[in-house]
Design an enzyme around this catalytic site. Sequence first.
Site, PDB file in Angstrom:
ATOM      1  N   ASN A 278       0.868  -1.185   0.000  1.00  0.00           N
ATOM      2  CA  ASN A 278       0.000   0.000   0.000  1.00  0.00           C
ATOM      3  C   ASN A 278       0.906   1.237   0.000  1.00  0.00           C
ATOM      4  O   ASN A 278       1.486   1.592   1.024  1.00  0.00           O
ATOM      5  CB  ASN A 278      -0.872  -0.046   1.262  1.00  0.00           C
ATOM      6  CG  ASN A 278      -1.837   1.116   1.348  1.00  0.00           C
ATOM      7  OD1 ASN A 278      -1.825   2.019   0.494  1.00  0.00           O
ATOM      8  ND2 ASN A 278      -2.660   1.116   2.383  1.00  0.00           N
TER       9      ASN A 278
ATOM     10  N   ARG B 283      -2.648  -2.035  -3.384  1.00  0.00           N
ATOM     11  CA  ARG B 283      -3.801  -1.166  -3.212  1.00  0.00           C
ATOM     12  C   ARG B 283      -3.627   0.017  -4.163  1.00  0.00           C
ATOM     13  O   ARG B 283      -2.582   0.680  -4.154  1.00  0.00           O
ATOM     14  CB  ARG B 283      -3.842  -0.649  -1.774  1.00  0.00           C
ATOM     15  CG  ARG B 283      -5.027   0.233  -1.551  1.00  0.00           C
ATOM     16  CD  ARG B 283      -5.085   0.721  -0.134  1.00  0.00           C
ATOM     17  NE  ARG B 283      -6.291   1.516   0.045  1.00  0.00           N
ATOM     18  CZ  ARG B 283      -6.590   2.118   1.166  1.00  0.00           C
ATOM     19  NH1 ARG B 283      -5.789   2.030   2.210  1.00  0.00           N
ATOM     20  NH2 ARG B 283      -7.692   2.808   1.261  1.00  0.00           N
TER      21      ARG B 283
ATOM     22  N   HIS C 191     -12.395   3.875  -0.286  1.00  0.00           N
ATOM     23  CA  HIS C 191     -12.433   2.851   0.771  1.00  0.00           C
ATOM     24  C   HIS C 191     -13.209   1.616   0.290  1.00  0.00           C
ATOM     25  O   HIS C 191     -13.755   0.873   1.096  1.00  0.00           O
ATOM     26  CB  HIS C 191     -13.160   3.354   2.043  1.00  0.00           C
ATOM     27  CG  HIS C 191     -12.453   4.430   2.789  1.00  0.00           C
ATOM     28  ND1 HIS C 191     -13.141   5.471   3.367  1.00  0.00           N
ATOM     29  CD2 HIS C 191     -11.155   4.619   3.080  1.00  0.00           C
ATOM     30  CE1 HIS C 191     -12.296   6.280   3.974  1.00  0.00           C
ATOM     31  NE2 HIS C 191     -11.070   5.777   3.810  1.00  0.00           N
TER      32      HIS C 191
ATOM     33  N   ARG D 100     -10.537  16.686   7.049  1.00  0.00           N
ATOM     34  CA  ARG D 100     -11.269  17.056   5.819  1.00  0.00           C
ATOM     35  C   ARG D 100     -12.675  17.529   6.165  1.00  0.00           C
ATOM     36  O   ARG D 100     -13.326  16.943   7.031  1.00  0.00           O
ATOM     37  CB  ARG D 100     -11.380  15.850   4.880  1.00  0.00           C
ATOM     38  CG  ARG D 100     -10.086  15.531   4.179  1.00  0.00           C
ATOM     39  CD  ARG D 100     -10.239  14.289   3.310  1.00  0.00           C
ATOM     40  NE  ARG D 100      -9.173  13.351   3.625  1.00  0.00           N
ATOM     41  CZ  ARG D 100      -9.189  12.060   3.348  1.00  0.00           C
ATOM     42  NH1 ARG D 100     -10.222  11.516   2.737  1.00  0.00           N
ATOM     43  NH2 ARG D 100      -8.182  11.299   3.674  1.00  0.00           N
TER      44      ARG D 100
ATOM     45  N   GLU E 161      -8.266  -4.407   5.401  1.00  0.00           N
ATOM     46  CA  GLU E 161      -8.075  -4.141   3.974  1.00  0.00           C
ATOM     47  C   GLU E 161      -6.977  -5.002   3.368  1.00  0.00           C
ATOM     48  O   GLU E 161      -7.078  -5.433   2.222  1.00  0.00           O
ATOM     49  CB  GLU E 161      -7.794  -2.645   3.765  1.00  0.00           C
ATOM     50  CG  GLU E 161      -9.064  -1.826   3.979  1.00  0.00           C
ATOM     51  CD  GLU E 161      -8.842  -0.330   4.032  1.00  0.00           C
ATOM     52  OE1 GLU E 161      -8.355   0.150   5.073  1.00  0.00           O
ATOM     53  OE2 GLU E 161      -9.150   0.352   3.056  1.00  0.00           O
TER      54      GLU E 161
END
Length: 406
Positions: free
Chosen positions: A7, A90, A179, A240, A384
């Site tokens: 990743n 990923r 996601h 964010r 993940e």
Amino acid sequence: MNVLVINCGSSSLKFQLINSETEEVAAKGLCERIGIDGRLVYQPAGGEKEITEAPMPTHTEAISMVLDALVNPKTGVLKSLDEVEAIGHRVLHGGAKLTASRIIDDYVISVIDECCDLGPLHNPANLMGIRACMKLMPGKANVAVFDTAFHQTMPAKAYRYAIPTKFYDKYAIRKYGFHGTSHSFVSKETIKYLGLNKETSKVIVAHLGNGASISAVKGGECVDTSMGLTPLEGLIMGTRSGDLDPAVLEYLCNHENLSVSDMLRILNKESGVYALSDNLSSDFRDLEEAMDGGNKAAELAIDAFSYRVAKYIGSYVAAMNGVDAIAFTGGIGENAGIVREKVISYLGFLGLAIDPEQNKKRGERCIISTKDSKVIAAIVPTNEELAICRETVELVEKAGGAKEEI
Ligand code: AMP
């Protein structure tokens, strides 16, 4: 099969070596400060963390150090790199062309490259990781698992923005969602765990971490999600803003003499619960502690975050005309009982109530709604890396099978 899961971020790289039969992690770690100086943290299963500082000008040197660590005679977990059978990457953005995980070939590389525009922070780093693995381990199968893929089943009414069609036609400006690996993994786990009928199931997944997004999954397929063209839309996040009136941009650019890029940096890096807590922290552990100590700004941040999640859940119940289960996942979803409690406090109209004892649990799969609730709320931890490993194995086995048939 030993699968190396990679990743890549712009200056970092996380990895796990997973045995796909046992689904156990043989070794994991991360490379930090790539392009600056370089630091590898490596941890074999059951062993101590080892830290090595060494120059990593690019992702190639970083991956080279990871591979050296994996075969190191003292603390490595492999005798040779021949034991790595496949690499799962990923990848943030596959755009509208790559709608599922794929074995990487020249076409896949070219589309990931095209999508750099849509994922300027991640896609170039993902590509560097892919190219480095291809160079250092030639001949191995590399698989790209896209954050956007799971959401490609959304209907046009969910993914189109109400802006002139020419922008969609010319630039593919639309909602993509992110996601996806986590939403896919957690929705599947929830269906399995609760014994739901996949075809008729209606599941809402709230992936609440530093980045946060929520999805509506009907019959096992995503029908809507909160993130958009980029991961800025939707829920309030660590730093964010999530949803806001786009006119705020012009107003602040004019009044504060800021460029659009300045504003986007502020909305990505200086907003969210961090801003609402008066820059106290983006971490819910700090916010909870401050709120318990009477800090009103921290309380507002947690309240606003939870309220936004509850509003999205309400809208997704409407989108699916019902809901069987709401799954909380991600660092906050799995650990912050206060957030789950606040979110569920808005959802009594669904016949859903929280079990306060169960809600004390952290990071473990469990039901947190009362036994007589009409909708189930549960903690369903995400993984993940394991999801990427499973996708990689499935594709590699299919490709192997196809070759044998020929
Ligand atoms: P993630 O991005 O999924 O790794 O989630 C990271 C975030 O989860 C952190 O920034 C915290 O806000 C939150 N978090 C992690 N552990 C806890 C905890 N024990 N209690 C509350 N929040 C937590």
